[in-house]
Design a protein around this motif. Structure first.
Motif, PDB file in Angstrom:
ATOM      1  N   ALA A  58       0.832  -1.257   0.089  1.00  0.00           N
ATOM      2  CA  ALA A  58       0.154  -0.048  -0.009  1.00  0.00           C
ATOM      3  C   ALA A  58       0.917   1.379   0.180  1.00  0.00           C
ATOM      4  N   ALA A  59       1.975   1.370   0.739  1.00  0.00           N
ATOM      5  CA  ALA A  59       2.858   2.526   0.938  1.00  0.00           C
ATOM      6  C   ALA A  59       3.471   2.678  -0.320  1.00  0.00           C
ATOM      7  N   ARG A  61       2.710   1.564  -3.255  1.00  0.00           N
ATOM      8  CA  ARG A  61       1.591   1.925  -4.324  1.00  0.00           C
ATOM      9  C   ARG A  61       1.239   3.474  -4.178  1.00  0.00           C
ATOM     10  N   ASP A  62       1.172   4.147  -2.893  1.00  0.00           N
ATOM     11  CA  ASP A  62       0.604   5.265  -2.572  1.00  0.00           C
ATOM     12  C   ASP A  62       1.944   6.357  -3.215  1.00  0.00           C
ATOM     13  N   ARG A  63       3.113   5.799  -3.290  1.00  0.00           N
ATOM     14  CA  ARG A  63       4.206   6.685  -3.722  1.00  0.00           C
ATOM     15  C   ARG A  63       4.466   6.586  -5.306  1.00  0.00           C
ATOM     16  N   ARG A  83      -7.552  -4.647   1.870  1.00  0.00           N
ATOM     17  CA  ARG A  83      -6.943  -3.463   1.956  1.00  0.00           C
ATOM     18  C   ARG A  83      -6.779  -2.793   0.717  1.00  0.00           C
ATOM     19  N   LEU A  84      -6.453  -3.549  -0.214  1.00  0.00           N
ATOM     20  CA  LEU A  84      -5.882  -2.942  -1.498  1.00  0.00           C
ATOM     21  C   LEU A  84      -6.965  -2.802  -2.619  1.00  0.00           C
TER      22      LEU A  84
END
Length: 235
Positions: A58-59, A61-63, A83-84
């Motif tokens: 997730a982190a 992908r956020d970046r 979550r994803l």
């Protein structure tokens, strides 16, 4: 509770996910360190090897990274999917087996706290190198070999050996089994698989951890816990 298989993430996926989300060791030390080592990942294709319930996925992908996650535990992947979202590229795969992934498909592989479950690093590292594009990076965190030795004093630091301990998460205690190997054996395995060590890191916890638990912060800021490597695929 009866006999439990060590490392049966399927059986405690929920408890582990909750713990990993908030614990200082994961949320304020290991994960920030991995993201820091990864740097600017925008547009990079990244394999999260042993993605669990997907916090690092997730982190990244956020970046702006394009992330694929693999894990051996179907139950952990259910939490990751939750979550994803349905569109996330998540697959069941065992790092001890050949990976169902094409050659050179990734710019980076992140292997967060997963290699220490494996007895033999040769085949998994060879596979991770295979799926990396030339010049790609493998970013690894593992139990610091000296920590395992400090806990297991009756063994030799220089041996590669398996050890098991009871891990308490929430209201349950589960057996966890790890393979300890000395630093030189880790480095030998990396170089034998065709990697060059670009960075070795023993990072500090993030400052926010001090407020959350001064005691844990002191432990992590003054003694070893995990060891981090950035490995470059040569050629």
């Amino acid at each position: 509770m009866g006999h439990m298989t060590p490392n049966d993430y399927d059986s405690f996926a929920e408890a582990y996910t909750a713990e990993n989300e908030t614990s200082i060791v994961n949320a304020h030390y290991e994960r920030p360190a991995m993201l820091d080592l990864a740097g600017d990942v925008a547009g990079r294709r990244i394999l999260d090897a042993g993605c669990g319930s997907g916090p690092l996925f997730a982190a990244l992908r956020d970046r702006g990274a394009i992330v694929t996650g693999i894990d051996v535990s179907a139950r952990m992947l259910e939490f990751a999917r939750r979550r994803l979202g349905a569109g996330a590229d998540l697959r069941i795969a065992d790092l001890a087996e050949p990976l169902p992934l094409p050659d050179g498909a990734f710019d980076d592989v992140v292997a967060s706290l997963v290699l220490h479950y494996l007895k033999d690093w040769g085949p998994p590292l060879t596979e991770l190198r295979r799926v990396l594009a030339p010049g790609g990076r493998l970013i690894v965190s593992v139990d610091h070999p000296f920590v395992s030795y400090a806990i297991q004093r009756e063994t030799s630091y220089f041996e590669t050996y398996q050890w098991t301990f009871e891990w308490t998460m929430g209201d349950r205690t589960v057996p966890m089994s790890f393979w300890n190997r000395p630093l030189h054996a880790m480095i030998d395995a990396f170089t034998a698989a065709g990697f060059r060590i670009a960075v070795t890191s023993e990072p500090q916890p993030v400052p926010a951890a001090r407020e959350l638990s001064p005691e844990e912060f002191r432990r992590l800021s003054t003694g070893p816990c995990f060891l981090f490597f950035v490995l470059q695929r040569d050629g």
